[in-house]
Design an enzyme around this catalytic site. Structure first.
Site, PDB file in Angstrom:
ATOM      1  N   GLU A  69      -5.544  -8.130  -1.384  1.00  0.00           N
ATOM      2  CA  GLU A  69      -6.416  -8.062  -0.060  1.00  0.00           C
ATOM      3  C   GLU A  69      -7.929  -7.442  -0.168  1.00  0.00           C
ATOM      4  O   GLU A  69      -8.018  -6.728  -1.262  1.00  0.00           O
ATOM      5  CB  GLU A  69      -5.408  -6.748   0.945  1.00  0.00           C
ATOM      6  CG  GLU A  69      -4.334  -7.099   1.415  1.00  0.00           C
ATOM      7  CD  GLU A  69      -3.881  -6.157   2.499  1.00  0.00           C
ATOM      8  OE1 GLU A  69      -4.825  -5.354   3.275  1.00  0.00           O
ATOM      9  OE2 GLU A  69      -2.649  -5.859   2.537  1.00  0.00           O
ATOM     10  N   GLU A  71       0.826  -1.255  -0.132  1.00  0.00           N
ATOM     11  CA  GLU A  71      -0.001  -0.097   0.029  1.00  0.00           C
ATOM     12  C   GLU A  71       0.870   1.332   0.161  1.00  0.00           C
ATOM     13  O   GLU A  71       0.737   2.309   0.965  1.00  0.00           O
ATOM     14  CB  GLU A  71      -0.857   0.110   1.268  1.00  0.00           C
ATOM     15  CG  GLU A  71      -1.967  -1.178   1.040  1.00  0.00           C
ATOM     16  CD  GLU A  71      -3.117  -1.079   1.946  1.00  0.00           C
ATOM     17  OE1 GLU A  71      -2.826  -0.409   3.139  1.00  0.00           O
ATOM     18  OE2 GLU A  71      -4.368  -1.354   1.790  1.00  0.00           O
TER      19      GLU A  71
HETATM   20  C1  BG6 Z   1      -4.455  -2.893   4.837  1.00  0.00           C
HETATM   21  C2  BG6 Z   1      -3.088  -3.387   5.231  1.00  0.00           C
HETATM   22  O1  BG6 Z   1      -4.364  -1.820   5.121  1.00  0.00           O
HETATM   23  O2  BG6 Z   1      -5.690  -3.364   5.348  1.00  0.00           O
HETATM   24  C3  BG6 Z   1      -3.334  -4.562   6.341  1.00  0.00           C
HETATM   25  O3  BG6 Z   1      -2.341  -3.566   4.059  1.00  0.00           O
HETATM   26  C4  BG6 Z   1      -4.528  -4.581   7.191  1.00  0.00           C
HETATM   27  O4  BG6 Z   1      -1.861  -4.411   6.933  1.00  0.00           O
HETATM   28  C5  BG6 Z   1      -5.692  -4.387   6.400  1.00  0.00           C
HETATM   29  O5  BG6 Z   1      -4.551  -5.165   8.263  1.00  0.00           O
HETATM   30  C6  BG6 Z   1      -6.898  -4.484   6.993  1.00  0.00           C
HETATM   31  O6  BG6 Z   1      -6.886  -3.317   7.949  1.00  0.00           O
HETATM   32  P1  BG6 Z   1      -7.274  -3.317   9.399  1.00  0.00           P
HETATM   33  O7  BG6 Z   1      -7.110  -2.147  10.169  1.00  0.00           O
HETATM   34  O8  BG6 Z   1      -8.758  -4.072   9.441  1.00  0.00           O
HETATM   35  O9  BG6 Z   1      -6.369  -4.571  10.126  1.00  0.00           O
END
Ligand code: BG6
Length: 481
Positions: A380, A177
């Site tokens: 993701e 990211e």
């Molecule tokens: C992304 C990141 O921003 O979202 C992860 O690459 C992160 O590291 C994921 O865990 C989900 O966000 P969160 O805050 O729900 O863990």
């Protein structure tokens, strides 16, 4: 009938060392920036403590102990049928201070074991070189990515791991990211920079645009250098950028809202990927720099390095869209992954307020692919939810519904012509939340017995979604309902 995905489609799951491994000071590992973050909640921001405080709880320190349970976890991933597994290497496990002259052999041996285990099950490693975990010593010594020194530290570290794993790892993501650094929250999270001494993570009040864009410039050079070096180490390596992508919706059809959405798309989404995919700063950058008093220190060779180190694939996280309004007075605001906007009246949201929009994923994939036309990965995606653990499992139909709708959207995008090659939903096993530090914001197919205060056995259990995803992978797609 089946909504079938292309042959050899890489189904899998995604994690990051600092949220998953634990063992924060074991076998020679140094402190990472993430190790200095206390636990928070949706209402309580995490604190950055420059010195570890004995009465504080730091969720990354034990996380869910992949360090000692990797065999059990990888066996579970294999049972689901994973074709790929995205994980990051903890930089401070390899170079504890970031500036060391020799790597930490014990750290390298841990990833030897992980990769060996993945190979046993024919699971393709997908490695993030830097995922929100620079060595904290670099922050203390020269404020991490503020300094050009960080480029050499990163290249040395990346060279070590690329040489070590050249036979077994093909896919590399240089920075997780990277565009989170276009937002104030990225300063510490992504680049390990302390903008002031307020000690507050997610601090939107204190910011330096100049600092963030200079740090991004350093990261673009570092990424490009590593791509060039990596291709010499193994010409078959494939490198990707990784963008937290938010499709920008105008709140109304007023030309002002539509124009604002375009501007957000340019600077929030495409600024970084244009550099990493096309090898040059986009046309709209200059005006942004001028209007925001950003004056980049660019050395003679920098632009040439960037030009020659472009990536092979585009990878992205996708959680929610952003809705923007030029006149947002009186409108309710929402906050999602890294970025906030106004509430979209057509969308529902998770308990943490992250809006849910599968069609936005199809829209995004089409939009991005038509710009770059290189292979894409969704590395993701997922819903953070509070699970009810009953009879050693979780009936997580809400997670299945969410993922199914997003897989359907990806399938549609492939029919639209997008060259999508991989899908690794986030937190395929429950792990620590990056934004809040909670355990109870869960994404996994596998439940981990641990709560927000760090209590629990750490035992693993298969959720209902585990068997559902296993079936998706087995059939290489979705059955049409
Ligand atoms: C992304 C990141 O921003 O979202 C992860 O690459 C992160 O590291 C994921 O865990 C989900 O966000 P969160 O805050 O729900 O863990």
């Amino acid at each position: 009938m089946l909504k079938k995905f292309p042959d050899n489609f890489l189904w899998g799951g995604a994690t990051a060392a600092n949220q998953y491994e634990g063992a924060y000071n074991v076998d020679g590992k140094g402190l990472a920036t993430s190790d200095m973050l206390t636990a928070g909640t949706v209402d309580k921001v995490r604190r950055i403590t420059p010195i570890l405080e004995s009465n504080e709880y730091y969720p990354s320190h034990e996380a869910v102990d992949f360090y000692h349970r990797y065999k059990e976890d990888i066996a579970l991933f294999a049972e689901m049928g994973f074709k790929t597994f995205r994980f990051s290497i903890a930089w401070s496990r390899i170079y504890p201070n970031g500036t060391d002259t020799e790597p930490n052999e014990m750290g390298l041996q841990f990833y030897d074991r992980v990769i060996e285990e993945l190979k046993k099950y024919d699971i393709e490693p997908l490695v993030t070189i830097s995922h929100y975990e620079p060595p904290f010593a670099c922050t203390e010594e020269f404020n991490a990515w503020e300094s050009r020194r960080m480029i050499d530290c990163y290249v040395t570290y990346a060279k070590t791991v690329m040489e070590r794993y050249k036979a077994d790892v093909k896919y590399w993501i240089t920075f997780n990211e990277i565009n989170s650094l276009t937002r104030p929250v990225g300063a510490y999270l992504e680049a390990g920079m302390l903008v002031d001494d307020s000690g507050t993570f997610n601090n939107m009040e204190v910011d330096s645009t100049q600092l963030r864009y200079q740090a991004l410039h350093h990261q673009f050079i570092a990424s490009a250098k590593v791509v060039q070096l990596g291709k010499k180490i193994n010409p078959d390596f494939k490198f990707g950028c990784m963008i937290t992508y938010h499709c920008n919706y105008p709140y109304t059809c007023s030309p002002e809202d539509i124009f604002l959405a375009q501007q957000e798309d340019q600077m929030g989404n495409f600024y970084c990927s244009d550099v990493q995919v096309r090898g040059e700063y986009p046309s709209f950058a200059k005006r942004f720099w001028e209007e925001n008093n950003v004056s980049l220190a660019i050395q003679d060779e920098d632009l040439d390095i960037i030009k020659k180190g472009t990536v092979d694939f585009y990878s992205m996280s996708y959680y929610q869209p952003t809705t923007v309004s030029a006149k947002n007075e009186g409108l309710e605001t929402v906050y999602g992954n890294i970025v906030g906007g106004v509430k979209n009246p057509y969308l529902k949201a998770s308990e943490w307020g992250w809006e849910i929009d599968p069609l936005g994923l199809r829209y995004s994939l089409n939009h991005i692919y038509s710009r770059y036309q290189i292979p894409m990965m969704v590395v993701e995606n997922g819903i953070g939810a509070r699970d009810e653990f009953v009879n050693k499992t979780v009936e997580d139909d809400y997670r299945i519904d969410y993922l199914e709708a997003h897989i359907e959207a990806m399938w549609q995008a492939i029919q639209d012509g997008v060259d999508l090659i991989a899908y690794t939903p986030w937190g395929c096993i429950d792990l620590v939340s990056a934004s809040t530090g909670e355990m109870e914001k869960r994404y996994g197919f596998i439940y981990v017995d641990k709560d927000n205060d760090g209590q629990g056995t750490l035992d693993r259990f298969r959720k209902k979604s585990f068997f559902w995803y296993q079936d998706v992978i087995k059939h290489n797609g979705l059955s049409v309902k």
